[in-house]
Design a protein around this motif. Structure first.
Motif, PDB file in Angstrom:
ATOM      1  N   GLN A  69       0.712  -1.215   0.052  1.00  0.00           N
ATOM      2  CA  GLN A  69       0.040   0.128  -0.080  1.00  0.00           C
ATOM      3  C   GLN A  69       0.764   1.356   0.069  1.00  0.00           C
ATOM      4  OE1 GLN A  69      -2.871  -0.392   3.020  1.00  0.00           O
ATOM      5  NE2 GLN A  69      -3.218  -2.283   2.832  1.00  0.00           N
ATOM      6  N   GLU A  70       2.047   1.268   0.855  1.00  0.00           N
ATOM      7  CA  GLU A  70       2.829   2.460   0.728  1.00  0.00           C
ATOM      8  C   GLU A  70       3.456   2.725  -0.611  1.00  0.00           C
ATOM      9  OE1 GLU A  70       6.303   4.245   3.716  1.00  0.00           O
ATOM     10  OE2 GLU A  70       5.714   2.276   3.683  1.00  0.00           O
ATOM     11  N   ARG A  71       3.852   1.495  -1.230  1.00  0.00           N
ATOM     12  CA  ARG A  71       4.384   1.768  -2.555  1.00  0.00           C
ATOM     13  C   ARG A  71       3.294   2.211  -3.733  1.00  0.00           C
ATOM     14  NH1 ARG A  71       6.709  -3.369  -1.190  1.00  0.00           N
ATOM     15  NH2 ARG A  71       5.073  -4.378  -2.605  1.00  0.00           N
ATOM     16  N   LEU A  72       2.236   1.822  -3.362  1.00  0.00           N
ATOM     17  CA  LEU A  72       1.067   2.451  -4.394  1.00  0.00           C
ATOM     18  C   LEU A  72       0.909   3.915  -4.119  1.00  0.00           C
ATOM     19  CD1 LEU A  72      -1.559   1.948  -6.060  1.00  0.00           C
ATOM     20  CD2 LEU A  72      -2.717   1.544  -3.995  1.00  0.00           C
ATOM     21  N   ALA A  73       1.196   4.205  -2.807  1.00  0.00           N
ATOM     22  CA  ALA A  73       0.689   5.807  -2.530  1.00  0.00           C
ATOM     23  C   ALA A  73       2.215   6.542  -3.055  1.00  0.00           C
ATOM     24  CB  ALA A  73       0.703   6.068  -1.023  1.00  0.00           C
ATOM     25  N   GLU A  74       3.232   5.846  -3.251  1.00  0.00           N
ATOM     26  CA  GLU A  74       4.509   6.742  -3.614  1.00  0.00           C
ATOM     27  C   GLU A  74       4.329   7.010  -5.020  1.00  0.00           C
ATOM     28  OE1 GLU A  74       7.621   4.004  -2.714  1.00  0.00           O
ATOM     29  OE2 GLU A  74       7.712   4.763  -0.604  1.00  0.00           O
ATOM     30  N   GLU A  75       3.539   6.075  -5.738  1.00  0.00           N
ATOM     31  CA  GLU A  75       3.267   6.679  -7.103  1.00  0.00           C
ATOM     32  C   GLU A  75       2.353   7.486  -7.464  1.00  0.00           C
ATOM     33  OE1 GLU A  75       2.361   3.027  -9.756  1.00  0.00           O
ATOM     34  OE2 GLU A  75       2.898   1.702  -8.239  1.00  0.00           O
ATOM     35  N   LEU A  76       1.622   8.254  -6.307  1.00  0.00           N
ATOM     36  CA  LEU A  76       0.965   9.427  -6.678  1.00  0.00           C
ATOM     37  C   LEU A  76       1.770  10.559  -6.494  1.00  0.00           C
ATOM     38  CD1 LEU A  76      -2.179   8.640  -3.981  1.00  0.00           C
ATOM     39  CD2 LEU A  76      -2.230   9.400  -6.452  1.00  0.00           C
ATOM     40  N   ASP A  77       1.868  11.335  -7.802  1.00  0.00           N
ATOM     41  CA  ASP A  77       2.815  12.627  -7.811  1.00  0.00           C
ATOM     42  C   ASP A  77       1.667  13.744  -7.765  1.00  0.00           C
ATOM     43  OD1 ASP A  77       4.578  14.441  -8.516  1.00  0.00           O
ATOM     44  OD2 ASP A  77       4.661  13.936 -10.381  1.00  0.00           O
ATOM     45  N   GLY A  78       1.846  14.294  -6.398  1.00  0.00           N
ATOM     46  CA  GLY A  78       0.799  15.345  -6.197  1.00  0.00           C
ATOM     47  C   GLY A  78      -0.624  14.729  -6.196  1.00  0.00           C
ATOM     48  N   GLN A  79      -1.707  15.553  -6.454  1.00  0.00           N
ATOM     49  CA  GLN A  79      -2.989  15.389  -6.620  1.00  0.00           C
ATOM     50  C   GLN A  79      -3.218  14.754  -8.106  1.00  0.00           C
ATOM     51  OE1 GLN A  79      -5.749  18.084  -5.191  1.00  0.00           O
ATOM     52  NE2 GLN A  79      -4.960  17.939  -2.872  1.00  0.00           N
ATOM     53  N   GLN A  80      -3.959  13.524  -8.067  1.00  0.00           N
ATOM     54  CA  GLN A  80      -4.425  13.047  -9.294  1.00  0.00           C
ATOM     55  C   GLN A  80      -5.955  12.493  -9.124  1.00  0.00           C
ATOM     56  OE1 GLN A  80      -1.853  10.040 -11.021  1.00  0.00           O
ATOM     57  NE2 GLN A  80       0.117  11.002 -10.253  1.00  0.00           N
ATOM     58  N   PRO A  81      -6.500  12.692 -10.400  1.00  0.00           N
ATOM     59  CA  PRO A  81      -8.032  12.208 -10.501  1.00  0.00           C
ATOM     60  C   PRO A  81      -8.130  10.716 -10.230  1.00  0.00           C
ATOM     61  CG  PRO A  81      -7.179  12.810 -12.851  1.00  0.00           C
ATOM     62  CD  PRO A  81      -6.356  13.383 -11.491  1.00  0.00           C
ATOM     63  N   GLY A  82      -8.885  10.236  -9.494  1.00  0.00           N
ATOM     64  CA  GLY A  82      -8.958   8.748  -9.174  1.00  0.00           C
ATOM     65  C   GLY A  82     -10.506   8.172  -9.123  1.00  0.00           C
ATOM     66  N   GLY A  83     -10.506   6.818  -8.705  1.00  0.00           N
ATOM     67  CA  GLY A  83     -11.858   6.471  -8.216  1.00  0.00           C
ATOM     68  C   GLY A  83     -11.480   5.243  -7.258  1.00  0.00           C
ATOM     69  N   ILE A  84     -12.646   5.398  -6.364  1.00  0.00           N
ATOM     70  CA  ILE A  84     -12.439   4.304  -5.245  1.00  0.00           C
ATOM     71  C   ILE A  84     -13.904   3.583  -5.256  1.00  0.00           C
ATOM     72  CG2 ILE A  84     -12.293   4.249  -2.577  1.00  0.00           C
ATOM     73  CD1 ILE A  84     -10.581   6.522  -2.809  1.00  0.00           C
ATOM     74  N   GLU A  85     -13.768   2.304  -4.821  1.00  0.00           N
ATOM     75  CA  GLU A  85     -14.722   1.544  -4.307  1.00  0.00           C
ATOM     76  C   GLU A  85     -14.470   0.915  -2.958  1.00  0.00           C
ATOM     77  OE1 GLU A  85     -15.960  -1.590  -6.992  1.00  0.00           O
ATOM     78  OE2 GLU A  85     -16.556  -0.482  -8.645  1.00  0.00           O
ATOM     79  N   GLY A  86     -15.434   1.090  -2.058  1.00  0.00           N
ATOM     80  CA  GLY A  86     -15.095   0.275  -0.767  1.00  0.00           C
ATOM     81  C   GLY A  86     -16.397   0.422   0.046  1.00  0.00           C
ATOM     82  N   LYS A  87     -15.908   0.261   1.394  1.00  0.00           N
ATOM     83  CA  LYS A  87     -17.048   0.306   2.628  1.00  0.00           C
ATOM     84  C   LYS A  87     -16.623   1.368   3.619  1.00  0.00           C
ATOM     85  CE  LYS A  87     -19.100  -3.431   3.930  1.00  0.00           C
ATOM     86  NZ  LYS A  87     -19.444  -4.663   4.576  1.00  0.00           N
ATOM     87  N   VAL A  88     -17.605   2.429   4.080  1.00  0.00           N
ATOM     88  CA  VAL A  88     -17.232   3.308   5.250  1.00  0.00           C
ATOM     89  C   VAL A  88     -17.296   2.493   6.380  1.00  0.00           C
ATOM     90  CG1 VAL A  88     -18.301   5.322   6.255  1.00  0.00           C
ATOM     91  CG2 VAL A  88     -18.483   5.079   3.815  1.00  0.00           C
TER      92      VAL A  88
END
Length: 789
Positions: A69-88
Motif C-alpha cells: 500500500q505504501e508503494r502504491l501511494a508513492e506512485e501518486l505525484d501530487g493530486q491526481q484524479p482517481g476512483g475508489i470502491e469500498g465500505k465506510v
C-alpha cells in the motif's frame, strides 16, 4: 522489516509471560497457576511455539500488505484524479469538515494523456475529506471519484507530519473533491446508532457544560478532540497533563470494571457479567474511534475479566504484552505511533520501575505510594515525551498527583449527566437549575485544573525545552534507569547484608548514573546552525549558536495565518530554542512579522523573547502593533543604526552581527528598500540577510562601501525580479543563495531573471519551495547544507 522484527521479538516475550501468569491460557488447562504437572507444561510449551509461529506468519503477511500500500501511494505525484470502491467504517466531524474513513477494495488513478493508469485491488484504508456526508452511513458500500494524493508531509523540523501520522494508522492515501457515483442502501445499524449517539452526546455536552468545558469533556469522554479549546489544550500540554484528554485505562476501568462489578452483584454470575461488560466496553471503544490507548485498555480489561471469570489472577505484563501484539498484528505501523508507545510506557512504568521503587520505598501511606508510582510512570514516559515533544514539564509529577484522582469524578458525573439528558430529555431540557447542579462539579474541577496549571507556569523552569534527542539517548536512559533501580534494590535486600557487597552495589549504581548523565549531556546537539524555515510566502530564520544563544531574523507569512503556531514554535522547540535572546525584524510587512507577533501575544506558546531588535531608521510606522505587543510583554526593544555591531558567545565561538542598513543618511522611502540588512560572521564564514531589499536599497548599500562579501546569501524579496541585481551579486559573491518563497505563490517568486543572475554569478541556489526548511551548519571543517525534504 523493522515492524516484523519487533513483532518477532514480542512473540517470545508474550509466550514467557503467558506461561508465567496463565491468564490468557486458562482454556487449555483447568489447573491452578503453579501446577508442575509435566503434561500441562508440555501443552504450554507447544502452545507457546504455536503462538510464536502464528504471530510471525501474520506479522509478515500484514507487513507485506502495508508495504504494498505504501508503494502504491508513492506512485501518486501530487493530486491526481482517481476512483475508489469500498465500505465506510468510520465517520468523524472536524470543525466544518467531515472525515470519512473507507476500507477500499479497488483504487485507480492516473490515465491522463501522458500517464499510465494505476489500478490496485486489495483492502486498504483511505481517508476522505468531505464538506457534507449527507445520508452516508457507517457500513455503506460506495463508488466515488475524487482527487487522490498522499497526506501532507512536514516541511520543517518538529512540524506535525500528517503523512507519518496516518501511516502509523495504515492510511497512505487521502481523497478530496469527492463525487459519490453510487451508494448502497445496506449499512451497519450498530455503527450508525453509535455514530448518532456520539453526535447527540456531543450536542448535550456543549449545551450543558458550555463551549470551552464541553470541548474538554468531549475529548475525555467521546474521543472528539477536533473542537477542543486551543488555550486549554496548550495549557495542559505545557504542564504535562494532556494525557487526561485521551481515553485510556481510567475511562475503561470506570465504565467497564465498574459495570462488571455492579452486574456481578446483581446477577451473581461472573460469566454473564463479563460478557455484558465486555460488550458495552467494545461498543464504547467503537463509538469513540478505537484510539490506540483505548484499544490497549480494552484488551487488558478483557483479559482481566476473563481471568476473574476463570478464577485466575491477571498479570499486568502479560495483559500489556498480549494487547501490544494484538494491536501490532492488526495494524503493524501502530508500534511507531507516539500514542501507542506512551500508553504502553505508562503501563510498563507501573510494572517495572514502579515495582522496584516500591521495594526501595516501602510505605503504607497512600499519598507517598501514589507519588512513587507517579514518579515511576514519569520516568517511563518522560524520555518519550521529550523525544516527540522536545520538552519536559518539570512539575507534572506533582500536578498529576492532584489532577488524576479527580479525573474519575469528571468522567462519572459527565456520564450521569449525559445519560440523564438522553433518557429524560423532556424533564431536564428546560430545567436549568437541575442541569446546572449536575454540571457544577465538572466545571469546578476543570477550573481548578486551569488554575493549578497557571500557577505552575509561574514557577521557574516549569517546562524544560531540551530540543530533539536521539533514539540511542532514550535507550541508554532506559537501560541505566532499570540497572540503577535493580542495583539499589539488591543493595537493600537481605542477601546483601554484608557491607562490602552493599557498597559494591551502591558504587555501581552511582557510576552507572554518572555514565548515563555524561553520555546524555555529551550527546545533545550543539552545532552552530542557521535554519531557513519553510514558512510559505515569507521569511523566518533561526540562528542557533553552539553556546546556547538563539536568534530570530524575521518570522512571518502571507500564505499561512498560523505560521507562528504551526511552524515557528515547533522548529524553535525542536532545536531547544524556546528562549529567544534576540528577534531581529527587517521591516513591518506581514510576511516578516506575523509569526513573531504570535510568539509575543500567546502566553501559552512556551516561547520567550528577551530582546526585539528593529532598524532605527527603517519601516517603524508599520511596526506599531509589534512594538506595542513587545512593550506589553516586557520585552526589551533595541533600535540599531547602520554601521552598528553586536556579538554573542565567547572566544572562538563568538557570533558577530553587523547591522549594515539603513542608516541615518538614507533618503529611501520605500518600506522594502528600508529593510534591515544584517551580516553574520562566525569562524571565518559569513551569511548576509537582506529582508525584502530591492535594487534601490542595494545601490545605496553598495555606495556606503561596507563589506558585503558572504558565503551564503539570503536572496532579497523572495527572489523578486526587482532585487538581487548583478552589481549587488558581484559585491556579495556568494557560494550559496537561499530563497524563501511559497509554492505556487501569486507573485511568481522566484523570478526567472533573478535565477539567471544567480546562475551567472556561480552561486548554488536552494529554495524552500523545493527543499522545505534549509539548514546551514558551520563548523571548523566548513559549511554544510541540508534540506528537510
Amino acid at each position: 522489516m523493522l515492524i516484523i522484527g519487533l513483532i518477532i521479538l514480542a512473540a517470545p516475550v508474550l509466550s514467557v509471560y503467558m506461561d508465567k501468569a496463565g491468564t490468557a491460557m486458562f482454556f487449555y488447562s483447568g489447573k491452578a497457576h503453579g501446577d508442575k504437572d509435566r503434561k500441562n507444561r508440555i501443552v504450554r510449551c507447544v502452545l507457546s511455539m504455536m503462538i510464536f509461529g502464528m504471530i510471525l506468519l501474520t506479522g509478515y503477511m500484514n507487513g507485506c500488505a502495508m508495504s504494498k500500500q505504501e508503494r502504491l501511494a508513492e506512485e501518486l505525484d501530487g493530486q491526481q484524479p482517481g476512483g475508489i470502491e469500498g465500505k465506510v467504517y468510520e465517520i468523524r466531524q472536524s470543525g466544518d469538515e467531515w472525515r470519512v474513513y473507507v476500507y477500499a477494495e479497488w483504487i485507480t488513478f492516473g490515465g491522463g494523456d501522458s500517464e499510465e493508469t494505476v489500478e490496485y485491488r486489495g483492502r486498504s484504508k483511505v481517508l476522505l475529506y468531505m464538506e457534507d456526508v449527507g445520508s452516508l452511513k457507517t457500513g455503506m458500500k460506495l463508488t466515488l471519484s475524487c482527487s487522490l494524493s498522499r497526506p501532507d508531509s512536514a516541511d520543517n523540523p518538529g512540524e506535525f507530519d500528517a503523512r507519518e501520522y496516518y501511516s502509523h494508522k495504515g492510511i497512505y492515501i487521502v481523497g478530496k473533491d469527492i463525487s459519490i457515483l453510487e451508494c448502497g442502501e445496506d449499512y451497519s445499524r450498530i455503527g450508525d446508532s453509535l455514530f448518532r449517539l456520539r453526535i447527540k452526546s456531543g450536542e448535550i455536552t456543549d449545551s450543558v457544560f458550555g463551549e470551552t468545558d464541553g470541548s474538554v469533556i468531549k475529548a475525555m469522554l467521546l474521543g472528539d478532540k477536533s473542537g477542543i479549546d486551543r488555550d486549554t489544550k496548550k495549557l495542559f500540554q505545557m504542564n504535562g497533563i494532556a494525557h487526561i484528554l485521551a481515553i485510556s485505562g481510567v475511562h475503561i476501568a470506570i465504565i467497564g470494571m465498574t459495570l462488571f462489578g455492579v452486574l456481578r452483584r446483581l446477577t451473581g454470575s461472573y460469566m454473564a457479567s463479563g460478557i455484558m461488560a465486555i460488550s458495552v466496553i467494545v461498543l464504547y471503544g467503537v463509538m469513540t474511534g478505537m484510539a490506540s490507548s483505548t484499544v490497549r485498555a480494552m484488551i487488558m480489561m478483557v483479559i482481566s475479566v476473563i481471568g476473574q471469570v476463570k478464577g485466575r489472577s491477571p498479570d499486568m505484563l502479560t495483559s500489556a504484552g498480549t494487547a501490544s501484539v494484538i494491536q501490532a498484528l492488526i495494524d503493524p505501523g501502530i508500534i511507531l505511533d507516539a500514542g501507542f508507545q506512551l500508553s504502553f510506557a505508562a503501563v510498563l512504568g507501573m510494572a517495572v520501575p514502579g515495582a522496584l521503587m516500591k521495594k526501595l520505598i516501602p510505605t503504607k501511606n497512600k499519598v507517598v505510594s501514589t507519588l512513587v508510582m507517579n514518579l515511576a510512570i514519569t520516568l517511563a514516559t518522560g524520555p518519550l515525551v521529550i523525544f516527540y515533544y522536545y520538552q519536559f514539564p518539570l512539575y507534572s509529577i506533582f500536578l498529576n498527583l492532584l489532577i488524576v484522582p479527580l479525573v474519575s469524578v469528571i468522567i462519572f458525573v459527565s456520564i450521569v449527566v449525559i445519560a440523564a439528558m438522553l433518557i429524560f430529555p423532556g424533564i431536564l431540557q428546560g430545567n436549568e437549575m437541575a442541569v446546572g447542579i449536575g454540571a457544577f462539579p465538572v466545571k469546578l474541577i476543570l477550573a481548578i485544573y486551569r488554575q493549578l496549571c497557571e500557577w505552575a507556569m509561574k514557577l521557574p523552569f516549569y517546562s524544560i525545552n531540551t530540543g530533539h534527542v536521539s533514539v540511542m539517548m532514550i535507550v541508554v536512559f532506559y537501560m541505566a534507569m532499570v540497572g540503577v533501580l535493580i542495583l539499589l534494590v539488591r543493595a537493600k535486600s537481605a542477601d546483601c547484608a554484608r557491607v562490602r557487597r552493599r557498597m559494591v552495589c551502591l558504587c555501581a549504581a552511582v557510576i552507572m548514573t554518572l555514565c548515563c548523565v555524561c553520555y546524555e549531556v555529551a550527546s545533545f546537539d550543539r552545532e552552530f546552525r542557521v535554519v531557513f524555515m519553510d514558512v510559505g510566502q515569507g521569511d523566518g530564520i533561526l540562528i542557533r549558536s553552539g553556546m546556547g544563544v538563539n536568534i530570530l531574523i524575521d518570522g512571518g507569512s502571507s500564505s499561512s495565518n498560523k505560521v507562528g503556531e504551526y511552524v515557528m514554535v515547533p522548529v524553535l522547540k525542536f532545536y531547544g530554542a524556546a528562549h529567544v535572546d534576540y528577534a531581529f525584524v527587517t521591516h513591518g510587512d506581514k510576511d516578516h512579522v506575523s509569526g513573531i507577533q504570535y510568539l509575543l501575544s500567546d502566553t501559552n506558546s512556551g516561547i520567550r523573547i528577551d530582546n526585539l531588535v528593529v532598524p532605527m531608521y527603517g519601516d517603524i510606522e508599520n511596526m506599531g502593533e509589534l512594538l506595542e505587543l513587545a512593550e506589553k510583554r516586557g520585552v526589551n526593544i533595541i533600535y540599531m543604526d547602520g554601521g552598528s555591531q553586536m556579538s554573542c558567545g565567547k572566544d572562538a565561538a563568538k557570533v558577530w552581527l553587523n547591522f549594515l542598513h539603513p542608516s541615518e543618511k538614507t533618503d529611501i522611502k520605500d518600506a522594502n528598500d528600508l529593510s534591515a540588512v544584517i551580516r553574520l560572521e562566525y569562524r571565518g564564514y559569513s551569511v548576509l540577510f537582506t529582508g525584502d531589499l530591492g535594487e534601490d536599497g542595494e545601490r545605496e548599500l553598495i555606495s556606503e562601501g561596507g563589506d558585503l562579501s558572504a558565503d551564503v546569501l539570503k536572496v532579497g524579496h523572495h527572489g523578486s525580479r526587482y532585487s538581487t541585481s548583478g552589481e549587488f551579486l558581484r559585491a556579495v559573491d556568494p557560494d550559496l543563495a537561499i530563497i524563501s518563497a511559497g509554492e505556487n505563490n501569486r507573485y511568481g517568486h522566484p523570478h526567472g531573471e533573478t535565477l539567471e543572475r544567480l546562475d551567472a554569478c556561480g552561486a548554488d541556489v536552494m529554495s524552500t519551495i523545493d527543499y522545505g526548511a534549509i539548514c546551514v551548519e558551520i563548523t571548523d571543517g566548513g559549511i554544510s547544507v541540508t534540506g528537510y525534504r
